[in-house]
Design a protein around this motif. Structure first.
Motif, PDB file in Angstrom:
ATOM      1  N   ASN A  64     -24.581 -30.452 -13.994  1.00 12.42           N
ATOM      2  CA  ASN A  64     -23.962 -29.902 -15.099  1.00 12.42           C
ATOM      3  C   ASN A  64     -22.727 -29.341 -14.544  1.00 12.42           C
ATOM      4  N   ARG A  65     -21.745 -29.852 -14.897  1.00 11.31           N
ATOM      5  CA  ARG A  65     -20.362 -29.464 -14.401  1.00 11.31           C
ATOM      6  C   ARG A  65     -19.633 -28.401 -15.132  1.00 11.31           C
ATOM      7  N   GLY A  66     -20.324 -27.899 -16.015  1.00 12.76           N
ATOM      8  CA  GLY A  66     -19.834 -26.710 -16.715  1.00 12.76           C
ATOM      9  C   GLY A  66     -18.976 -27.137 -18.312  1.00 12.76           C
ATOM     10  N   PRO A  67     -18.612 -26.213 -18.730  1.00 11.07           N
ATOM     11  CA  PRO A  67     -18.467 -24.871 -18.384  1.00 11.07           C
ATOM     12  C   PRO A  67     -19.597 -24.128 -18.721  1.00 11.07           C
ATOM     13  N   GLY A  68     -19.605 -22.764 -18.048  1.00 11.62           N
ATOM     14  CA  GLY A  68     -20.741 -21.893 -18.264  1.00 11.62           C
ATOM     15  C   GLY A  68     -20.395 -20.718 -17.090  1.00 11.62           C
ATOM     16  N   GLU A 139     -16.598 -36.842 -28.764  1.00  6.86           N
ATOM     17  CA  GLU A 139     -15.771 -35.522 -28.791  1.00  6.86           C
ATOM     18  C   GLU A 139     -14.634 -35.342 -30.123  1.00  6.86           C
ATOM     19  N   VAL A 140     -14.823 -34.497 -30.959  1.00 10.16           N
ATOM     20  CA  VAL A 140     -14.132 -34.561 -32.165  1.00 10.16           C
ATOM     21  C   VAL A 140     -13.240 -33.294 -32.093  1.00 10.16           C
ATOM     22  N   ASP A 141     -13.528 -32.332 -31.189  1.00 13.85           N
ATOM     23  CA  ASP A 141     -12.583 -31.165 -30.893  1.00 13.85           C
ATOM     24  C   ASP A 141     -12.617 -31.001 -29.502  1.00 13.85           C
ATOM     25  N   THR A 142     -11.316 -30.761 -28.690  1.00 12.96           N
ATOM     26  CA  THR A 142     -11.148 -30.738 -27.428  1.00 12.96           C
ATOM     27  C   THR A 142     -11.882 -29.604 -26.745  1.00 12.96           C
ATOM     28  N   GLU A 143     -12.726 -29.947 -25.666  1.00 16.63           N
ATOM     29  CA  GLU A 143     -13.157 -28.716 -24.998  1.00 16.63           C
ATOM     30  C   GLU A 143     -12.131 -27.524 -24.557  1.00 16.63           C
ATOM     31  N   CYS A 144     -12.467 -26.435 -24.701  1.00 17.21           N
ATOM     32  CA  CYS A 144     -11.550 -25.328 -24.402  1.00 17.21           C
ATOM     33  C   CYS A 144     -12.186 -23.978 -24.273  1.00 17.21           C
ATOM     34  N   VAL A 145     -11.602 -23.088 -23.467  1.00 16.28           N
ATOM     35  CA  VAL A 145     -11.980 -21.763 -23.919  1.00 16.28           C
ATOM     36  C   VAL A 145     -11.024 -21.050 -24.637  1.00 16.28           C
ATOM     37  N   ILE A 146     -11.443 -20.307 -25.623  1.00 10.11           N
ATOM     38  CA  ILE A 146     -10.660 -19.682 -26.793  1.00 10.11           C
ATOM     39  C   ILE A 146     -11.058 -18.615 -27.322  1.00 10.11           C
ATOM     40  N   SER A 147     -10.153 -17.859 -27.744  1.00  7.51           N
ATOM     41  CA  SER A 147     -10.491 -16.226 -28.206  1.00  7.51           C
ATOM     42  C   SER A 147     -11.216 -16.664 -29.481  1.00  7.51           C
ATOM     43  N   LEU A 148     -12.009 -15.779 -30.140  1.00  3.45           N
ATOM     44  CA  LEU A 148     -12.310 -15.666 -31.551  1.00  3.45           C
ATOM     45  C   LEU A 148     -11.428 -15.768 -32.439  1.00  3.45           C
ATOM     46  N   GLY A 149     -10.323 -15.051 -32.104  1.00  2.00           N
ATOM     47  CA  GLY A 149      -9.210 -14.864 -33.003  1.00  2.00           C
ATOM     48  C   GLY A 149      -8.312 -16.245 -33.191  1.00  2.00           C
ATOM     49  N   ASP A 150      -8.276 -16.799 -32.171  1.00  2.00           N
ATOM     50  CA  ASP A 150      -7.414 -18.196 -32.386  1.00  2.00           C
ATOM     51  C   ASP A 150      -8.394 -19.374 -32.841  1.00  2.00           C
ATOM     52  N   PRO A 217     -16.811 -28.995 -10.300  1.00  2.00           N
ATOM     53  CA  PRO A 217     -17.145 -28.471 -11.406  1.00  2.00           C
ATOM     54  C   PRO A 217     -15.764 -28.264 -12.490  1.00  2.00           C
ATOM     55  N   VAL A 218     -16.227 -27.817 -13.695  1.00  2.00           N
ATOM     56  CA  VAL A 218     -15.186 -27.801 -14.779  1.00  2.00           C
ATOM     57  C   VAL A 218     -15.284 -26.557 -15.320  1.00  2.00           C
ATOM     58  N   TYR A 219     -14.525 -25.577 -15.194  1.00  2.00           N
ATOM     59  CA  TYR A 219     -14.636 -24.171 -15.572  1.00  2.00           C
ATOM     60  C   TYR A 219     -13.883 -23.798 -17.016  1.00  2.00           C
ATOM     61  N   LEU A 220     -13.036 -24.910 -17.242  1.00  2.00           N
ATOM     62  CA  LEU A 220     -12.023 -24.926 -18.416  1.00  2.00           C
ATOM     63  C   LEU A 220     -11.217 -23.266 -18.592  1.00  2.00           C
ATOM     64  N   ARG A 221     -11.362 -22.575 -17.366  1.00  2.00           N
ATOM     65  CA  ARG A 221     -10.342 -21.362 -17.714  1.00  2.00           C
ATOM     66  C   ARG A 221      -8.741 -21.814 -17.459  1.00  2.00           C
ATOM     67  N   ASP A 222      -8.517 -23.009 -16.992  1.00  2.00           N
ATOM     68  CA  ASP A 222      -7.203 -23.417 -17.003  1.00  2.00           C
ATOM     69  C   ASP A 222      -6.820 -24.028 -18.259  1.00  2.00           C
ATOM     70  N   ILE A 223      -7.719 -24.046 -19.376  1.00  2.00           N
ATOM     71  CA  ILE A 223      -7.460 -24.984 -20.494  1.00  2.00           C
ATOM     72  C   ILE A 223      -7.472 -23.894 -21.521  1.00  2.00           C
ATOM     73  N   ILE A 224      -6.736 -22.987 -21.889  1.00  2.00           N
ATOM     74  CA  ILE A 224      -6.866 -21.793 -22.655  1.00  2.00           C
ATOM     75  C   ILE A 224      -5.868 -22.150 -23.897  1.00  2.00           C
ATOM     76  N   LEU A 225      -6.540 -22.394 -25.036  1.00  2.00           N
ATOM     77  CA  LEU A 225      -5.693 -22.329 -26.470  1.00  2.00           C
ATOM     78  C   LEU A 225      -5.301 -21.249 -27.204  1.00  2.00           C
ATOM     79  N   LYS A 226      -4.141 -21.023 -27.172  1.00  2.00           N
ATOM     80  CA  LYS A 226      -3.560 -20.008 -27.859  1.00  2.00           C
ATOM     81  C   LYS A 226      -2.650 -20.140 -29.219  1.00  2.00           C
ATOM     82  N   LYS A 227      -2.526 -19.129 -30.080  1.00  2.00           N
ATOM     83  CA  LYS A 227      -1.526 -19.288 -31.091  1.00  2.00           C
ATOM     84  C   LYS A 227      -0.211 -19.887 -30.836  1.00  2.00           C
TER      85      LYS A 227
END
Length: 227
Positions: A64-68, A139-150, A217-227
């Motif tokens: 399991n490479r992540g995220p998590g 995958e139909v929506d790119t994996e990311c770490v994202i704020s609830l507001g976004d 590992p894949v942490y996704l912290r470097d893939i942050i989607l913002k407005k």
């Protein structure tokens, strides 16, 4: 595909190991927060002994490479790499989000799954998947770490029902619920190693294995989607 795949999953509160041999499974699993480093290797030994298989006979190690959980991911990847180095075994890293989708399909038959893992600070690790005819996932929506507001940019307005899975949905049920018009909460929080093993078969068929040195590992912290 007749292969022996040893799979490890430590990216969430659940620690699990699975050995898949010609579609027969030997598994161990335990909810054990902060105990993964202590639990994982004994689990590996147990499934190998139960199947009467030596590590050298394994065709590939899936992890399991992540995220998590950062700590959990590091533990799992480090141990997987150590096992891989010991016997020069191919390595296959599997997305935790995709494995959660597979768990939702395996247990409930859900074929459209929106996965959200609690990433703290009002953020989630997010990924959406649809089940394909060959048994794999798209995958139909790119994996990311994202704020609830976004998450408004990820709003699903279609009339089809999406299954939901992952700790994000239990942590932020009202906030996440408004982003998908029709959804069915699966109550599934974690992926398991047997889902990692299942998905690894597709990656092996596509030639996507690496050596132990390249297993990361894949942490996704470097893939942050913002407005």
């Amino acid at each position: 595909m007749n292969t022996k795949i040893l799979a490890l999953s430590t990216a969430t509160e659940e620690c699990s190991v699975a050995l898949s041999i010609n579609n027969k499974l030997y598994t161990r699993s335990e909810i054990s927060p902060q105990q993964h480093a202590k639990k994982i290797l004994p689990m590996v030994d147990e499934v190998l002994k139960e199947a009467n298989v030596n590590l050298s006979e394994i065709d590939a190690i899936a992890y399991n490479r992540g995220p998590g959980s950062f700590t959990g991911i590091r533990i799992g990847v480090s141990i997987a790499k150590g096992l891989g180095f010991a016997e020069n075994l191919p390595m296959v890293g599997i997305s935790n989000l995709k494995a959660i989708a597979q768990s939702a399909y395996r247990q409930l038959g859900l074929t459209r799954v929106a996965c959200a893992i609690d990433a703290r600070m009002n953020e989630v690790y997010w990924g959406c998947f649809t089940h394909q005819e060959d048994g794999n996932w798209k995958e139909v929506d790119t994996e990311c770490v994202i704020s609830l507001g976004d998450l408004t940019k990820h709003l699903f307005n279609d009339k089809l029902i999406w299954g939901t899975a992952g700790t994000g949905w239990s942590t932020y049920p009202k906030k996440l619920g408004k982003f998908i018009k029709n959804y069915q909460n699966s109550q599934i929080l974690y992926s398991q190693a047997q889902d990692i093993a299942y998905l690894a078969k597709f990656e092996l068929l596509k030639g996507n294995a690496t050596d132990a040195e390249q297993a990361n590992p894949v942490y996704l912290r470097d893939i942050i989607l913002k407005k």
